[in-house]
Design a protein around this motif. Structure first.
Motif, short mmCIF file in Angstrom:
data_model
loop_
_atom_site.label_atom_id
_atom_site.label_comp_id
_atom_site.label_asym_id
_atom_site.label_seq_id
_atom_site.Cartn_x
_atom_site.Cartn_y
_atom_site.Cartn_z
N LYS A 379 -6.39 -0.81 2.70
CA LYS A 379 -6.95 -1.35 1.49
C LYS A 379 -8.17 -2.13 1.67
O LYS A 379 -9.11 -2.38 0.71
CB LYS A 379 -5.74 -2.53 0.96
CG LYS A 379 -4.77 -1.91 0.25
CD LYS A 379 -3.83 -3.17 -0.17
CE LYS A 379 -2.62 -2.58 -1.22
NZ LYS A 379 -1.79 -3.72 -1.49
N ASP A 380 -8.49 -2.73 3.00
CA ASP A 380 -9.79 -3.30 3.16
C ASP A 380 -11.00 -2.72 2.46
O ASP A 380 -11.04 -1.35 3.02
CB ASP A 380 -9.83 -3.68 4.82
CG ASP A 380 -10.76 -4.83 5.19
OD1 ASP A 380 -11.75 -4.62 4.35
OD2 ASP A 380 -10.31 -5.56 6.07
N GLU A 381 -11.85 -3.35 2.09
CA GLU A 381 -13.26 -2.68 1.61
C GLU A 381 -13.88 -2.09 2.66
O GLU A 381 -14.84 -1.34 2.54
CB GLU A 381 -14.07 -3.66 0.79
CG GLU A 381 -13.33 -4.18 -0.49
CD GLU A 381 -14.08 -5.42 -1.18
OE1 GLU A 381 -15.22 -5.44 -0.83
OE2 GLU A 381 -13.90 -5.35 -2.13
N SER A 382 -13.91 -2.56 3.92
CA SER A 382 -14.43 -1.97 5.07
C SER A 382 -13.99 -0.93 5.85
O SER A 382 -14.44 -0.33 6.76
CB SER A 382 -14.67 -3.19 6.19
OG SER A 382 -13.47 -3.52 6.74
N ALA A 383 -12.65 -0.41 5.15
CA ALA A 383 -12.02 0.67 5.78
C ALA A 383 -12.87 2.01 5.47
O ALA A 383 -13.49 2.04 4.55
CB ALA A 383 -10.65 0.93 5.27
N ASP A 384 -12.91 2.89 6.46
CA ASP A 384 -13.67 4.20 6.34
C ASP A 384 -13.06 4.83 5.09
O ASP A 384 -13.58 5.69 4.25
CB ASP A 384 -13.29 5.18 7.48
CG ASP A 384 -13.83 3.97 8.70
OD1 ASP A 384 -15.23 3.83 9.01
OD2 ASP A 384 -13.20 3.65 9.48
N VAL A 385 -11.49 5.03 5.07
CA VAL A 385 -11.19 5.64 4.15
C VAL A 385 -10.23 4.65 3.14
O VAL A 385 -9.01 4.36 3.67
CB VAL A 385 -9.98 6.88 4.25
CG1 VAL A 385 -9.31 7.38 3.38
CG2 VAL A 385 -10.91 8.02 5.37
N GLU A 386 -10.72 4.35 1.87
CA GLU A 386 -10.03 3.13 1.23
C GLU A 386 -8.76 3.95 0.37
O GLU A 386 -8.92 4.84 -0.38
CB GLU A 386 -10.96 2.61 0.51
CG GLU A 386 -10.62 1.17 -0.30
CD GLU A 386 -11.52 0.37 -1.03
OE1 GLU A 386 -11.32 -0.51 -1.64
OE2 GLU A 386 -12.79 0.90 -0.71
N ILE A 387 -7.72 3.20 0.50
CA ILE A 387 -6.60 3.52 -0.26
C ILE A 387 -5.80 2.32 -0.71
O ILE A 387 -5.96 1.23 -0.13
CB ILE A 387 -5.36 4.37 0.81
CG1 ILE A 387 -5.14 3.74 2.06
CG2 ILE A 387 -6.00 5.79 1.22
CD1 ILE A 387 -4.03 4.38 2.69
N ASN A 388 -4.94 2.37 -1.99
CA ASN A 388 -4.39 1.16 -2.37
C ASN A 388 -3.03 1.72 -2.68
O ASN A 388 -2.67 2.79 -2.52
CB ASN A 388 -5.21 0.88 -3.68
CG ASN A 388 -5.64 1.98 -4.70
OD1 ASN A 388 -4.63 2.80 -4.75
ND2 ASN A 388 -6.47 1.86 -5.23
N GLY A 389 -2.21 0.60 -3.16
CA GLY A 389 -0.88 1.00 -3.45
C GLY A 389 0.14 -0.04 -2.94
O GLY A 389 -0.16 -0.77 -1.89
N PHE A 390 1.19 -0.24 -3.51
CA PHE A 390 2.37 -1.22 -3.10
C PHE A 390 2.94 -0.93 -1.56
O PHE A 390 2.85 0.23 -1.19
CB PHE A 390 3.56 -1.15 -3.77
CG PHE A 390 4.60 -2.03 -3.62
CD1 PHE A 390 4.28 -3.15 -3.79
CD2 PHE A 390 5.96 -1.46 -3.24
CE1 PHE A 390 5.50 -4.37 -3.42
CE2 PHE A 390 6.74 -2.60 -3.04
CZ PHE A 390 6.48 -4.04 -2.99
N LEU A 391 2.66 -1.95 -0.71
CA LEU A 391 2.97 -1.82 0.83
C LEU A 391 2.01 -1.30 1.49
O LEU A 391 2.28 -1.04 2.64
CB LEU A 391 4.42 -1.40 0.69
CG LEU A 391 5.41 -1.94 0.24
CD1 LEU A 391 7.14 -1.05 0.42
CD2 LEU A 391 6.01 -3.29 0.45
N VAL A 392 0.87 -0.95 1.02
CA VAL A 392 -0.24 -0.54 2.12
C VAL A 392 -1.06 -1.68 2.34
O VAL A 392 -1.55 -2.63 1.66
CB VAL A 392 -1.15 0.62 1.17
CG1 VAL A 392 -2.46 0.82 1.96
CG2 VAL A 392 -0.46 1.51 0.62
N ALA A 393 -1.27 -1.67 3.74
CA ALA A 393 -1.82 -2.86 4.56
C ALA A 393 -3.49 -2.49 4.67
O ALA A 393 -3.99 -1.53 4.19
CB ALA A 393 -1.51 -2.77 5.77
N LYS A 394 -4.22 -3.69 4.82
CA LYS A 394 -5.53 -3.55 4.79
C LYS A 394 -6.39 -2.45 5.79
O LYS A 394 -6.96 -1.79 5.61
CB LYS A 394 -6.21 -4.84 5.26
CG LYS A 394 -6.02 -6.10 4.16
CD LYS A 394 -6.66 -7.41 4.33
CE LYS A 394 -6.70 -8.25 3.18
NZ LYS A 394 -7.42 -9.71 3.65
#
Length: 446
Positions: A379-394
């Motif tokens: 989820k982190d904006e600095s992640a190389d592959v940004e993913i979201n969703g319930f129970l997804v960590a930064k």
């Protein structure tokens, strides 16, 4: 007899080299390789050894005996260079094509061997071009070595002694044939064809960081570190870290057994990566402390103390260096030498002879990210592959280079990471593996 290997120019000749100079020679070549790939060649009587450098790292090592090419360890090269009294030592500057071609000869077995007297070499080359294949074609006679490179059926280089980066009046292929047929007028040349063009770091390669660069030989030849298990100021056990992984836990199937109810069955792991040891907590109930701070995974340095339950593991460096016949150094992430977006001094992912970098493909959009470095998914904006969703960590998962391929690791978060529908904590990726995190689906492509 010394075989004349290809190069662009002689960078430095160590005519008065002695074993006591070895560390400064290696340090100088490591520094030089930041600007240009290069190799050190050591010749002594019937031995010819090469140490290959690229981007401030020692890449691989090879030896030639009785005109036969084979891979050796970096450690073996350094031990031999430190024992020979008056060898010839020369540093040659090369480019990526020459470096890759030489590594093929040292690391791979040819798919085809033949003599010029028994085959029409023109037809062999025509077949490679018509099929659009990537191949390395070598012609050798005693000290003479010619290397013709094909990439997808197109000739891209002729590597021979002081190589020219571009053809002059004739094409690379024509030069290769003229030289080969001229030499074969006296006696046949051996022709070898290589079709496996994936090369890798030496099995004992280490990541050389800035503080290590003036002491590389000690870094490679020093004895492995040790850990001591202590309980209430009393030493319980002592282990030499001569293997890449040591499991720590309460049960007897661990290498380091800590008999305490506060310790999980598999509590933590000591693991070697890129020449350094790390402590990694294995989702233990009570956690792992490094120097009184809770850690998930952290690099160790001499003097560090790891607290597990009520016990302490002390990490220490041994004095002295290894001698010939000692245990092998644990492996470094393996890689090859071609590819876009390369970062100096970082291990690179495997890339084949066609220059294709493995990729992570998002199924819904077909967007692609080249795995030219470790990547983080979350989820982190600095992640190389940004993913979201319930129970997804930064920082939910990572994909990192490992032994010539890639490993997928579930780092944090309660959302499962699956490969082929099966939940994984750590998984060595294979071509076309399907990865899923929540509603996000990806394909790993080599």
């Amino acid at each position: 007899m010394r075989i004349e290997l290809p190069y662009l120019r002689i960078a430095k000749s160590y005519e008065e080299y002695s074993p006591t100079d070895l560390n400064s020679v290696i340090a100088d070549t490591v520094k030089r390789s930041n600007d240009h790939p290069c190799y050190l060649e050591m010749v002594d009587d019937d031995r010819q050894l090469c140490l290959f450098f690229r981007e401030g790292q020692i890449y691989s090592a090879g030896k030639i005996e009785d005109s036969q090419f084979s891979e050796t360890t970096i450690k073996d090269f350094l031990l031999t260079a430190g024992q020979v009294m008056s060898p010839q030592m020369t540093c040659f500057e090369v480019n990526n094509k020459i470096l890759h071609s030489l590594l093929i000869l040292f690391q791979k077995k040819p798919a085809l061997k033949l003599l010029t007297s028994l085959v029409d070499l023109d037809q062999v080359l025509d077949k490679i071009e018509n099929e659009g294949k990537s191949r390395i074609v070598c012609a050798m006679q005693e000290a003479v070595l010619l290397i013709l490179r094909y990439e997808k059926g197109r000739v891209t280089a002729l590597c021979h002694q002081a190589s020219s980066p571009t053809p002059k009046e004739r094409s690379f292929r024509e030069d290769f044939l003229v030289k080969t047929y001229t030499l074969s007028a006296e006696r046949p040349l051996e022709i070898t064809v290589y079709d496996d063009l994936l090369v890798k770091y030496a099995g004992d390669a280490k990541m050389i960081e800035e503080p290590d660069r003036e002491n590389v030989t000690d870094m490679y030849l020093s004895k492995p570190p040790v850990v001591t298990l202590v309980f209430k100021d009393r030493e319980i056990g002592h282990w030499v870290l001569d293997r890449p992984v040591f499991n720590i836990g309460r049960t007897a199937d661990n290498e380091i057994v800590v008999d305490n109810l506060a310790v999980s069955r598999l509590h933590a792991v000591l693991e070697k990566e890129k020449g350094h040891y790390y402590i990694r907590d294995c989702d233990s109930l009570n956690g792992t402390l490094l120097n009184n701070k809770k850690v998930g995974r952290a690099r160790l340095k001499p003097g560090d103390e790891i607290v597990i339950g009520k016990h302490t593991l002390k990490f220490q460096k041994q004095t002295g260096i290894e001698v010939a016949g000692g245990p092998d150094i644990a492996p470094f992430d393996q890689t090859v030498i071609f590819g876009p977006g390369q970062v100096p001094n970082q291990p690179m992912p495997p890339i084949d002879g066609n220059g294709v970098t493995p990729q992570l493909v998002r199924k819904t959009s077909d967007s692609r990210i080249a795995l030219s470095k470790p990547i983080v998914m979350g989820k982190d904006e600095s992640a190389d592959v940004e993913i979201n969703g319930f129970l997804v960590a930064k920082q939910h998962a990572e994909i990192v280079p490992h032994n010539g391929g890639h490993v997928l690791r579930h780092l944090n978060g309660r959302r499962k990471v699956t490969v082929g529908g099966k939940a994984v904590k750590e998984h060595i990726l294979q071509n076309h593996d399907e990865i899923r995190i929540g509603k996000h689906e990806f394909i790993y492509e080599e």
